[in-house]
Design a protein around this motif. Structure first.
Motif, PDB file in Angstrom:
ATOM      1  N   ILE A 117       0.885  -1.160   0.000  1.00 27.12           N
ATOM      2  CA  ILE A 117       0.000   0.000   0.000  1.00 27.12           C
ATOM      3  C   ILE A 117       0.920   1.205   0.000  1.00 27.12           C
ATOM      4  O   ILE A 117       1.775   1.351   0.875  1.00 27.12           O
ATOM      5  N   HIS A 118       0.780   2.059  -0.995  1.00 23.79           N
ATOM      6  CA  HIS A 118       1.723   3.151  -1.168  1.00 23.79           C
ATOM      7  C   HIS A 118       1.646   4.169  -0.038  1.00 23.79           C
ATOM      8  O   HIS A 118       0.689   4.198   0.742  1.00 23.79           O
ATOM      9  N   ALA A 119       2.660   5.012   0.038  1.00 22.84           N
ATOM     10  CA  ALA A 119       2.660   6.105   1.012  1.00 22.84           C
ATOM     11  C   ALA A 119       1.609   7.132   0.630  1.00 22.84           C
ATOM     12  O   ALA A 119       1.134   7.178  -0.504  1.00 22.84           O
ATOM     13  N   GLY A 120       1.245   7.974   1.595  1.00 19.88           N
ATOM     14  CA  GLY A 120       0.272   9.020   1.345  1.00 19.88           C
ATOM     15  C   GLY A 120      -1.137   8.659   1.763  1.00 19.88           C
ATOM     16  O   GLY A 120      -2.069   9.429   1.522  1.00 19.88           O
ATOM     17  N   GLU A 121      -1.316   7.489   2.399  1.00 20.24           N
ATOM     18  CA  GLU A 121      -2.638   7.092   2.883  1.00 20.24           C
ATOM     19  C   GLU A 121      -3.006   7.916   4.121  1.00 20.24           C
ATOM     20  O   GLU A 121      -2.188   8.078   5.030  1.00 20.24           O
ATOM     21  N   SER A 122      -4.228   8.410   4.174  1.00 26.48           N
ATOM     22  CA  SER A 122      -4.692   9.111   5.368  1.00 26.48           C
ATOM     23  C   SER A 122      -4.953   8.095   6.472  1.00 26.48           C
ATOM     24  O   SER A 122      -5.465   7.003   6.215  1.00 26.48           O
ATOM     25  N   ILE A 123      -4.591   8.431   7.692  1.00 26.94           N
ATOM     26  CA  ILE A 123      -4.810   7.535   8.825  1.00 26.94           C
ATOM     27  C   ILE A 123      -5.398   8.318   9.992  1.00 26.94           C
ATOM     28  O   ILE A 123      -5.202   9.529  10.114  1.00 26.94           O
ATOM     29  N   VAL A 124      -6.129   7.612  10.836  1.00 28.24           N
ATOM     30  CA  VAL A 124      -6.658   8.178  12.082  1.00 28.24           C
ATOM     31  C   VAL A 124      -6.226   7.263  13.225  1.00 28.24           C
ATOM     32  O   VAL A 124      -6.460   6.048  13.183  1.00 28.24           O
ATOM     33  N   ILE A 125      -5.596   7.845  14.226  1.00 26.60           N
ATOM     34  CA  ILE A 125      -5.179   7.112  15.419  1.00 26.60           C
ATOM     35  C   ILE A 125      -6.033   7.570  16.591  1.00 26.60           C
ATOM     36  O   ILE A 125      -6.124   8.767  16.874  1.00 26.60           O
ATOM     37  N   ASP A 126      -6.672   6.614  17.254  1.00 22.20           N
ATOM     38  CA  ASP A 126      -7.496   6.907  18.425  1.00 22.20           C
ATOM     39  C   ASP A 126      -6.612   6.836  19.670  1.00 22.20           C
ATOM     40  O   ASP A 126      -5.969   5.815  19.930  1.00 22.20           O
TER      41      ASP A 126
END
Length: 216
Positions: free
Chosen positions: A58-67
């Motif tokens: 999975i390439h870089a630049g993916e949006s992520i959310v950390i709880d």
């Protein structure tokens, strides 16, 4: 190791099924600098290094959310919800807390399957020569003799892998230095990052083997 699972695209189905990939234990993923949002107790940012599993990524630049409500969990990757307990750390892999503004990496302690529409196969034929200048440590005798990239990964060819035993790779991306995930086969190391301006390779004791400046 669990077998990579590929989703089936049903031609008669209205839904689109993403492919799956695994996040392996202790696999480090670099993220952009971010601070916790106090109202939601979450961190929203993007990855700066890919997630690689066997012959897919999975390439870089993916949006992520950390709880950060309790112990940190990766709750979203791209368009997909997740629930993965993670460790967050500085860009140099020192474990830290959500409230620390020096977040640069995360990793999990177990293996988790994640979904993404952006899972792609790694094609060796897509790697192109990457111009570079290298400062080599003559005492170490380990030399970098070639570099190629496909926009997601960077292949580093060295003269003798034995000089690079347990080597660590520190790459500069967007003016920030990250400890990068790597894999190797004989004299070829694959750095799980691209768009590097500099790469510093150290031995297991922290002695610099080579410093590479990329000229493009």
């Amino acid at each position: 190791m669990k077998k990579l699972t590929l989703a089936i695209l049903g031609t008669l189905s209205a839904g689109v099924y993403a492919e799956s990939i695994y996040l392996e234990p202790l696999y480090t993923v670099g993220v952009e600098s971010a601070i916790i949002e106090s109202t939601t107790n979450t961190i929203t940012t993007k990855t700066v290094t890919p997630i690689v599993y066997e012959d897919s990524l999975i390439h870089a630049g993916e949006s992520i959310v950390i709880d950060c409500s309790n112990k940190p969990k990766l709750k979203q990757l791209g368009n997909y919800n997740t629930n993965i307990p993670i460790v967050i750390a500085s860009a140099n892999s020192l474990a830290t807390s959500c409230n620390n503004g020096d977040i640069g990496l995360f990793w999990s302690k177990d293996e988790y399957k994640i979904k993404s529409d952006d899972v792609v196969k790694i094609d060796d034929n897509t790697f192109q020569v990457e111009p570079f200048n290298a400062t080599q440590n003559e005492l170490e005798k380990g030399m970098v003799i070639g570099a190629t990239t496909n926009g997601n990964l960077t292949n580093i060819e060295v003269n003798k892998a034995k000089y690079f035993k347990k080597a660590k790779f520190y790459g500069t991306i967007n003016n920030r230095q990250y400890l990068l995930q790597t894999s190797n086969n004989d004299e070829l190391f694959t750095v799980h990052a691209a768009n590097l301006t500099k790469l510093v390779i150290t031995d297991k004791n922290g002695q610099i083997i080579s410093t590479i400046d990329f000229t493009q």
